[in-house]
Design a protein around this motif. Structure first.
Motif, mmCIF file in Angstrom:
data_model
loop_
_atom_site.group_PDB
_atom_site.id
_atom_site.type_symbol
_atom_site.label_atom_id
_atom_site.label_comp_id
_atom_site.label_asym_id
_atom_site.label_seq_id
_atom_site.Cartn_x
_atom_site.Cartn_y
_atom_site.Cartn_z
ATOM 1 N N VAL A 12 46.797 36.839 34.917
ATOM 2 C CA VAL A 12 48.160 37.013 33.853
ATOM 3 C C VAL A 12 49.113 36.087 34.385
ATOM 4 C CG1 VAL A 12 50.104 38.504 33.079
ATOM 5 C CG2 VAL A 12 47.674 39.314 33.025
ATOM 6 N N MET A 13 49.880 35.330 33.598
ATOM 7 C CA MET A 13 51.152 34.709 33.902
ATOM 8 C C MET A 13 52.296 35.519 33.400
ATOM 9 S SD MET A 13 52.347 31.194 35.138
ATOM 10 C CE MET A 13 51.376 30.028 34.463
ATOM 11 N N ASP A 14 53.268 35.701 34.266
ATOM 12 C CA ASP A 14 54.425 36.578 33.572
ATOM 13 C C ASP A 14 55.857 35.448 33.799
ATOM 14 O OD1 ASP A 14 56.342 38.293 32.937
ATOM 15 O OD2 ASP A 14 55.700 39.963 34.277
ATOM 16 N N TRP A 15 56.076 35.206 32.690
ATOM 17 C CA TRP A 15 57.451 34.442 32.981
ATOM 18 C C TRP A 15 58.696 35.245 32.818
ATOM 19 C CZ3 TRP A 15 56.903 28.990 29.972
ATOM 20 C CH2 TRP A 15 55.952 28.147 30.667
ATOM 21 N N PHE A 16 59.754 34.799 33.237
ATOM 22 C CA PHE A 16 60.919 35.627 33.254
ATOM 23 C C PHE A 16 60.715 37.019 33.749
ATOM 24 C CE2 PHE A 16 60.498 32.517 29.754
ATOM 25 C CZ PHE A 16 61.501 31.579 30.094
ATOM 26 N N CYS A 17 60.093 36.939 34.722
ATOM 27 C CA CYS A 17 59.405 38.318 35.080
ATOM 28 C C CYS A 17 60.362 39.460 35.744
ATOM 29 C CB CYS A 17 58.201 38.273 36.306
ATOM 30 S SG CYS A 17 59.017 37.672 37.891
ATOM 31 N N GLY A 18 61.507 39.121 36.062
ATOM 32 C CA GLY A 18 62.580 39.973 36.722
ATOM 33 C C GLY A 18 61.897 40.619 37.704
ATOM 34 N N ASP A 61 64.499 27.549 37.512
ATOM 35 C CA ASP A 61 64.915 27.444 36.164
ATOM 36 C C ASP A 61 63.549 26.683 35.515
ATOM 37 O OD1 ASP A 61 65.681 27.244 33.666
ATOM 38 O OD2 ASP A 61 67.578 26.206 34.226
ATOM 39 N N ILE A 62 62.831 27.838 34.647
ATOM 40 C CA ILE A 62 61.609 27.345 34.039
ATOM 41 C C ILE A 62 61.868 26.018 33.096
ATOM 42 C CG2 ILE A 62 60.177 27.991 31.834
ATOM 43 C CD1 ILE A 62 59.515 29.573 34.372
ATOM 44 N N ARG A 63 63.002 25.629 32.670
ATOM 45 C CA ARG A 63 63.389 24.773 31.791
ATOM 46 C C ARG A 63 63.265 23.293 32.843
ATOM 47 N NH1 ARG A 63 68.970 25.914 30.494
ATOM 48 N NH2 ARG A 63 68.903 26.695 32.564
ATOM 49 N N GLU A 81 65.250 34.757 28.157
ATOM 50 C CA GLU A 81 66.527 35.076 28.396
ATOM 51 C C GLU A 81 67.153 35.371 26.937
ATOM 52 O OE1 GLU A 81 70.779 34.702 28.228
ATOM 53 O OE2 GLU A 81 69.361 33.220 27.395
ATOM 54 N N CYS A 82 67.700 36.439 26.639
ATOM 55 C CA CYS A 82 68.241 36.926 25.175
ATOM 56 C C CYS A 82 69.627 37.275 25.208
ATOM 57 C CB CYS A 82 67.330 38.271 24.996
ATOM 58 S SG CYS A 82 67.520 39.808 25.956
ATOM 59 N N GLY A 117 76.261 25.933 24.491
ATOM 60 C CA GLY A 117 75.396 25.454 25.674
ATOM 61 C C GLY A 117 74.669 26.703 26.050
ATOM 62 N N LEU A 118 75.100 27.915 26.050
ATOM 63 C CA LEU A 118 74.344 28.897 26.144
ATOM 64 C C LEU A 118 73.454 29.372 25.255
ATOM 65 C CD1 LEU A 118 77.310 31.364 27.694
ATOM 66 C CD2 LEU A 118 75.334 30.354 29.109
ATOM 67 N N GLU A 119 73.776 29.162 23.961
ATOM 68 C CA GLU A 119 73.055 29.502 22.756
ATOM 69 C C GLU A 119 71.926 28.631 23.052
ATOM 70 O OE1 GLU A 119 74.884 29.276 19.071
ATOM 71 O OE2 GLU A 119 76.688 30.282 19.930
ATOM 72 N N GLU A 120 71.942 27.254 23.189
ATOM 73 C CA GLU A 120 70.963 26.152 23.391
ATOM 74 C C GLU A 120 70.134 26.638 24.520
ATOM 75 O OE1 GLU A 120 70.504 24.210 21.191
ATOM 76 O OE2 GLU A 120 72.244 23.290 20.421
ATOM 77 N N GLU A 121 70.764 27.157 25.480
ATOM 78 C CA GLU A 121 69.719 27.521 26.578
ATOM 79 C C GLU A 121 68.690 28.466 26.092
ATOM 80 O OE1 GLU A 121 71.953 28.389 29.917
ATOM 81 O OE2 GLU A 121 73.056 26.216 30.092
#
Length: 531
Positions: A12-18, A61-63, A81-82, A117-121
């Motif tokens: 398993v790969m868990d991104w934004f795993c917190g 940062d994943i990006r 991120e939501c 910018g935040l929306e774009e991210e």
């Protein structure tokens, strides 16, 4: 095409795993191992690594990471991120740049408006999912299945259809799932006594030759009064053209049987009381050095008038979009990154933030969504019941005890509910209702029936991090590092493990072709570190 067979451990790969909510649930699935996790917050990565030391952790940062070149995993979970999704701001952006290669061009094209910018991210993070999947295939590998988790509002994204189409182009079939955490009835992990609506996109590659049995894992058990029996409830949207939304607002559950005309049913769910540590004392409001805010007091008074009898509540206490306290007899509202609920018994959950419009609620309902701030108070009215004959009586806990003698323990602490024992998957706990009580014993399990309440006698305290962890379905022994505020933030950011467990169980069955037991006892309580 022959069905795919897999005879080894699924990685398993868990991104934004917190801190690891999603990883806990996936790790509980037989034959699954979390081998790689990524998150931008160092402390959250440290918490995750404390529980999954064998996993490879990426901090950053994943990006800005070369995700298209990362190791191949069998199952890919991503929780972009939501917090900055908005369906009302009317900005339609061009995301084709992201699918043409790197996201750097997309990010560089942002204007100077911080909000934009935040929306774009937020949107850019969604684009990273198909970018990784495509990169794996271009290297000759294949992610067999996975899940993308986000808030329900992401479904209204103007590029939603195009984004989902990117998965289809790569050969994946998809299922868009609206799931409230309190209805994700787990196989082995803790249930979540919290109402938390989220969107999940389950996807699996067509080469598997199998479709996940979503009904097996997503239809919750419910009592149908019309059929007089338990059924596996069916999710029905009020507007048939919709496939996403919040429980009760956009969809309900109905009995699958026509004999009762598909009556609306309420799925089984743990109350908020299951997450409360009843051994922690509260402070009498009248004894507080720093008085509660006037608005908080008014909410408590309104809650007492509304519920009449002493019923515990989870109460919004600051910095949250929620206004209404809820009973601990129902699941908690969704936990978020801010600590925002306090426990109020008799029991009331009291909002303690300064905004108008918030109300105290009974603790018999689900907790509201947890955030990163402590904004909900718990208040209650225990008293001492003297269990001898003659002139013995009840007295408030603010007074001294009557004489303690050698003949036995004659002092019963009367509270609105019996303290909860350790919660298990077998459902051994029940919520005491407010009926006329029989003879008092030395166990504190009877409700206090009273007339007028002096608000100064009400006990009040804020929820502790481990209570929020329980509301989030985290294991009691799971390690979350940092200060109280840091821990609350990590819990609030997390995916509830019970949701990730049931979703990945369905995918694993499709990958392996082997059935999993729908419910099973935790295997020897090994803790999340076990391989």
């Amino acid at each position: 095409m022959s069905a795919y067979r897999h005879d080894t451990v699924l990685t398993v790969m868990d991104w934004f795993c917190g801190a690891g909510g999603s990883s806990q649930g996936m790790h509980a699935v037989p034959g699954v191992a979390v081998t790689r996790a990524a998150n931008h917050w160092d402390l959250a990565v440290e918490s995750h690594a404390s529980n999954f030391p064998a996993a490879d952790h990426y901090r950053g940062d994943i990006r800005t990471a070369p995700v298209w070149d990362w190791p191949v995993a069998d199952i890919f979970w991503a929780s972009p991120e939501c917090t900055n999704w908005s369906v009302a701001k009317g900005r339609k952006r061009d995301f084709d740049l992201a699918m043409q290669g790197s996201l750097f061009d997309l990010l560089a094209s942002q204007d100077d408006d911080p909000e934009t910018g935040l929306e774009e991210e937020s949107r850019a993070l969604m684009e990273e999912v198909p970018l990784y999947l495509r990169g794996v295939q271009e290297r000759g590998g294949l992610v067999k299945a996975g899940v993308v988790e986000n808030v329900t509002d992401v479904r209204a994204w103007t590029d939603w259809g195009r984004w989902l189409g990117e998965l289809h182009k790569l050969g994946y079939r998809t299922r868009v799932i609206a799931l409230n955490s309190m209805h994700a009835q787990p196989r082995t992990v803790h249930a979540a006594p919290q109402s938390r609506d989220r969107l999940y996109v389950g996807y699996w590659h067509e080469s598997l030759g199998r479709t996940p049995d979503w009904d097996k894992w997503l239809r919750p058990r419910a009592w149908c009064p019309g059929c007089d029996q338990h059924v596996q409830a069916t999710q029905v949207f009020k507007d048939p053209s919709r496939d996403m939304g919040r429980y009760r607002q956009q969809y309900v559950y109905r009995c699958p049987r026509s004999t009762c005309r598909n009556e609306i049913v309420e799925p089984d769910a743990l109350p908020a009381a299951a997450a409360i540590d009843w051994s922690i004392p509260g402070q009498r409001i009248g004894d507080r050095t720093k008085p509660l805010a006037d608005k908080t007091i008014k909410r408590i008074e309104a809650g007492l008038k509304k519920f009449g009898r002493p019923v515990p509540m989870m109460v919004p206490a600051g910095g949250t979009w929620r206004d209404t306290p809820v009973s601990v007899g129902e699941p908690m509202p969704a936990r978020t990154t801010r600590e925002n609920d306090a426990l109020m018994v008799p029991p009331l959950m009291i909002p303690v933030e300064g905004r108008d419009g918030k109300r105290a609620e009974s603790a018999h309902g689900p907790l509201r969504t947890m955030t990163t701030r402590n904004e909900t108070g718990l208040a209650w009215l225990p008293f001492i019941a003297e269990l001898r004959g003659g002139g013995s009586t009840a007295r408030p806990v603010t007074e001294s005890l009557a004489t303690v003698t050698a003949s036995g323990n004659h002092h019963g602490l009367v509270t609105p509910a019996e303290p909860f024992r350790t919660m298990t998957t077998a459902g051994h706990q029940s919520l005491l209702t407010w009926e006329q009580i029989g003879a008092l014993t030395t166990r504190d399990r009877y409700a206090l029936v009273r007339g007028e309440v002096d608000i100064d006698d009400v006990l009040f305290r804020m929820l502790e991090p481990h209570e929020i962890g329980r509301a989030m379905s985290f294991a009691d022994d799971y390690i979350v590092l940092g200060s109280k505020r840091d821990r609350v933030r990590q819990y609030g950011n997390a995916v509830t493990p019970n949701a990730s467990e049931v979703l990945v169980c369905a995918l694993v069955e499709a990958i392996t072709g082997e059935d999993l037991d729908r419910h099973a006892a935790p295997p020897g309580m090994p803790g999340p570190q076990a391989a």
